[in-house]
Design an enzyme around this catalytic site. Sequence first.
Site, short mmCIF file in Angstrom:
data_model
loop_
_atom_site.label_atom_id
_atom_site.label_comp_id
_atom_site.label_asym_id
_atom_site.label_seq_id
_atom_site.Cartn_x
_atom_site.Cartn_y
_atom_site.Cartn_z
CD GLU A 352 -15.28 38.76 -54.74
OE1 GLU A 352 -16.11 39.16 -55.47
OE2 GLU A 352 -15.13 38.11 -54.12
CD GLU A 631 -15.98 32.72 -59.58
OE1 GLU A 631 -15.81 33.85 -60.65
OE2 GLU A 631 -15.84 33.29 -58.47
#
Length: 759
Positions: A352, A631
């Site tokens: 990502e 996260e």
Amino acid sequence: MIDGHASMIAADSGHDGAPLLRKQFHLDAGHGALRQATLRQTFLGIGETTINGAPASPEVLAPGWSSYEWRLRYTTLDVTDLISQTNVIVLALGNGWYRGHLCAFGTKAVYGAELAAWAQLDLVFQDGHTQQVVTDLSWRSGPSAITANDLYHGQTIDARLHDRRCYQTDFDDKQWEGVHRVDFDPGRLTPTTAQQPVIRQQELPPGRIFHSPSGKTLIDFGQNMVGWVRLAVQGDAGSVITLRHAEVLENGELGVRPLRTARATDRFILSGGQDTFEPTFTFHGFRYVEVDGWPGDITPEALRAVVIGSDLQRTGLFECSDPMLNQLHANIVWGMRGNFVSLPTDCPARDERLGWTGDLAVFTPAACFLFDVNDFLREWLHDLVAEQDHHGGIVPLVVPDALKYEDRKNVPPLETVPMFCDAAVWVPWAHWQAYGNRAVLEDQFGSMTTHTRLVRAALSPTGLWDTGFQLGDWLDPQAPPDEPLLSKADKGVVSTACAYRSATHTAQAAAILGLTSEQEEFTAMAAELRRAYNTHYVNDGHITSDCATVYAQAIELDLLDDDDRAKAGHRLSELVRENDYRISTGFIGTPLITDALTNTGHLDDAYRLLLQRECPSWLYPVTMGATTIWERWDAMLPDGSINPGEMTSFNHYALGAVADWMHRTIGGLAPAAPGYQRILVRPRPGGGLTHATTTLQTPHGLAAVEWRRHGETLTVTATIPEGCTAQVDLPHSTPQEVGPGTHTHSIDYPAGDEDALSK
Ligand code: BGC
């Protein structure tokens, strides 16, 4: 100056690995000594330049990632000291963001299929004579020792192929191949406004070398970080050392599932002699490395983890009496370092590593305090504008927008999405608050108004922003691991508040720039939104969907009248208490909740929330040994297993936004005017802390607030830079005005009375 003589050139053979481009030249004779040599260079791909075998700059991953379609940054380097009478320049080219894998769908080479370089070397002699060497068809091209390289997947270096003679002037490059011109519009060349290249910042020795239950050799570097491992080794020619990287261990083995498709694997093929390997055309987010194929026993001296990041000056420091909070703060700093690698990214390890706008929208205030990101963020905002223009005014979810090359069915629709696209307004506004740099508002105002008008166009007839694609209170901890969209907070409530915030800041920016009609336009828009919000969502202090995020947002964005605000504060405190001071908010609510509690008289609840150690909480990861911000609160579950969700990065700065509250409320150092021209010294000690020290290198000089509790006395020392004023606002005391210098105040501050004192 760029004068148009240089071409963008590529190697005649594709060279799947990393081609080299080479040029040999002599200095013009009879003009005295060389006075100045200036190299301007950039790459389609990433590149490294050596002159006579020495690196032309400390920069790695040059020129970084920008919106290449419109803005290709070039660097200007003083290379005078590297030039001799006879010279050889060698440019090495890697895939980087340009031709490597980007995003999670296996997509590769989204910007172009061919790696290329552009360089202009200007030489000025004693007598004023000038000589120029540029990339053109006279260059030669050949292979390097790098046979594969990819930011996600890693790098392979075959030391047997490394012909070091090519860096020397007696090398005959006739055996090499030619180069050809690549179609390139020089209008895309953009000087770097920020001379903040990605560089090697630090080296870490192995902390522990050990064997996993399955017998693998593992190294723990003790810190989750971003970069690569450099190693020095000798072994049989052709033998292969493989390094696999991961942020965590699971069941004592390398925990690679969170990396998804990113292989994060480097391979080094030994020459038989003494080899040094450093894979600079990739990077990994890692703390642990699994080593395979090492000849004999590994000695710790043979390996170093090399930490890379954009070369940003550290400006803000925070330290207090609670070691857990200090570790949390250190984790936030490491999270920022690892994700400010040329651009602000969501995470650095999995497939990502994108410039997600929403993540930055909430983290900018903390980022601006911790490091000087004045130029860095302006550079990113220029890319945002380029992408926004391309999309007819819509701000993409990621900048640079790599998602536009994906099959649309794989990615969210291209529309104005709350919080994420609001970065067009929130980032420049937070930047303005931190640095007082009017240029950012001037540059961004067009983008801000375009975005905010699109928001207005997206409102329902009711005046609410309650339709269209929305990510809502992203990553609400109560949402199922594989459905982070399913937040408790009503999407319309959250989004209408985001719209209000954007309209408000756009109106404020217009006022600062003296643009009366825009000021009126956006003030009216904000008023309409506030009215619609209150009419449809607020009932006697109760807000639709009745969860912490909606109250935190309504309070902090000033969406309520006084009566409702007090009730909302009360309800927020109740919800926080009912949830046993565990986090119940997502990306929207989490950055606001401690302020909302503090500003409605619930300072003690804010501290309890911050100091909670049970999951989900800010300190839970600290109890689990985290060295960066995760996260998800529970990226690692209490039993040591990794969260089963698809998105489980262990290095995501967004939830570290709380650092901003720590600096302002625990530390007591906040801007009272943009750029800290005027400072608010307003510490609100609590949570059993006995001291805190917060310092900031402001644009005007060093500001500091230090406080200490002795028994019932609180002593606060504030240092105010030259040319600045401050309001010292201490609990129970009348605010005082002070000027530059160091000021000490002592007041009575009995323990356990935080709530009453929080106003
Ligand atoms: C990113 C997030 C981002 C989100 C939005 C994720 O994959 O890592 O940080 O905000 O997508 O959809």
